[in-house]
Design an enzyme around this catalytic site. Structure first.
Site: not given
Length: 483
Positions: A397-399
């Site tokens: 969901t975040e990177n």
């Protein structure tokens, strides 16, 4: 299985910045925190202010179009609690029940409560988020919506008052159990209002950060900036319960999947041959990663945060897991730091993970970002493998990476997406990858100094300027897809 390629934004970090200050949100805890004179004087915050930001509030159609041009099919955003309810909702009284441990096991929210809440809600902001979501759906995006991305209404959490007099503060955020009730009401209202345009719901984004940075690391500039292990313990348990009750609230008015987004950080022992170093890594995992994972996915609640679980079925509420991954931790053993939190027998080793020097090399010769975070793609594989143990749909969901000159980002994207490919090749069901972020943003206490965007933003003109190498590489990867 359809794979989702996306980008992520949170409300506080992206929305503000219109030149006439028509769309500021002066009712959140972070609004007060970043302009507090003590915080600025002591370098706890940058002094940059969010109202100078990128103005996604007015320019969301431009950002959506840029995402569409990248070939993306998913978009993740936050609905800001303090925008929807700038004033308290305490007077909309609901019944609730407790279990034998004293935890809130049920919050009874009916249609009449939502109608009362509707009278308190800021309808201008409700219409705004409806317009944002409608535009995303018009462009064909699958939408992921988070209810709480670190910020809280000032009537829920006043960080300056809490820091000044913790015992007598009137609004202590997640330390106080009443926040669970108010969050459940907010979750029900948002599901009732926006469900037609939402595909995946998330209750929290990185809830452990609130406890770890707000109550155990007063030097990092996170509200309320106090050292209080007992409060940290309450915050963790209250957020776990709040997730479960918000899950129930959403499900009453929505059939969509409801999950939680965690920053799952793999911890590696500095010396894998040293038993204490190994134990430090194990305790880091139990504290930072497993408290939420075990509670919401298996109903195993570590009530005393000692590594011992109590089975509490009404906490087992989760449909999917989001993994925000940036880097790892390398830890060594220290004697227990806090009597109230005996699991904390670890400390990060300088130079690795989040403890590196900006734009240098880690002791393992891995490059570090503008933030000083070590580039370590294998950690994405290892952390996602941990999430997959719970047999739920998992999304990255975040990177992303803080890299204003766009030197490391192109390779960073390639190497981390390759770890996603390896996971899928090895039978792990990863449903999507979301890059942080489409544009530069307001990076909390660091302000505008840290640049994560695929697109640079001129803070005067608000022009979105592509960091071409990264934009082209992410677009190429998206177009080719993952088999």
């Amino acid at each position: 299985m359809k794979f989702y390629w996306g980008v992520v934004q949170s409300a506080f970090q992206f929305e503000m910045g219109d030149p006439y200050r028509r769309n500021i949100d002066p009712r959140s805890d972070w609004w007060y925190w970043v302009r507090d004179p003590y915080n600025i004087k002591n370098d706890l915050v940058s002094g940059d202010l969010p109202e100078e930001g990128i103005n996604n509030y007015e320019l969301y159609e431009i950002d959506h179009r840029l995402a569409k041009e990248l070939g993306l099919n998913a978009y993740q955003l936050t609905i800001e609690w303090s925008r929807i309810f700038p004033c308290p909702t305490f007077n909309v009284e609901v019944e609730f029940e407790r279990d034998g441990y004293g935890l809130i096991k049920k919050v009874k929210i009916e249609k009449e409560h939502l109608e009362e809440l509707d009278k308190l809600a800021n309808q201008k902001e409700v219409r705004h988020y409806l317009n944002v979501l409608r535009n995303l759906k018009k462009l064909g995006f699958t939408t992921f919506v988070t209810l709480n991305h670190q910020t809280n209404p000032i009537w829920i959490h006043d960080p300056i008052e809490t820091r000044g007099n913790f015992q007598k503060a009137r609004a202590r955020g997640w330390v106080d159990e009443r926040t669970i009730i108010e969050f459940a009401k907010y979750a029900a209202y948002v599901a009732w209002k926006f469900d037609n345009y939402v595909d995946y719901w998330s209750t929290f984004d990185e809830p452990m950060v609130t406890a770890e940075l707000g109550y155990l690391a007063p030097y990092v500039g996170w509200p309320p900036g106090i050292l209080n292990p007992s409060a940290a313990k309450k915050v963790i348990i209250n957020q776990i319960v709040a997730h479960a009750r918000a899950y129930d609230s959403i499900k009453k008015f929505s059939s969509k999947p409801v999950g939680v987004i965690l920053n799952i950080i793999p911890a590696y022992p500095l010396d894998p041959n040293d038993s204490k170093s190994v134990r430090a890594a194990e305790n880091y995992d139990l504290f930072h990663n497993r408290l939420f994972l075990e509670a919401v996915n298996r109903g195993n609640v570590d009530l005393d945060i000692t590594g011992e679980y109590t089975k509490i079925p009404h906490i087992k509420r989760n449909d999917w897991i989001g993994n925000n991954y940036y880097t790892r931790e390398v830890v060594k053993y220290v004697e227990p730091k806090y009597e109230e939190l005996p699991l904390i027998t670890f400390v990060g080793v300088e130079g690795y993970g989040y403890s590196g020097n900006p734009n240098s090399l880690s002791p393992d010769n891995n490059p570090t970002s503008d933030f000083g975070w070590e580039v370590f793609p294998q950690g994405l594989y290892d952390s996602t493998l941990e999430a997959a143990e719970y047999n739920k749909e998992v999304f990255i969901t975040e990177n992303g990476i803080a890299d204003s000159k766009d030197i490391l980002r192109p390779r960073y994207i390639i190497d981390h997406v390759n770890e996603v490919k390896k996971l899928i090749e090895n039978g792990i069901k990863v449903g999507g990858y979301f890059h942080w972020a489409l544009t530069d943003n307001y990076e909390w206490a660091m302000g505008f100094k840290i640049r994560f965007g695929l697109y640079e933003v001129d803070l005067i003109t608000k022009e979105r300027i592509p960091r071409r190498r990264s934009v082209e590489i992410y677009k190429k990867i998206v177009m080719e897809g993952i088999e």
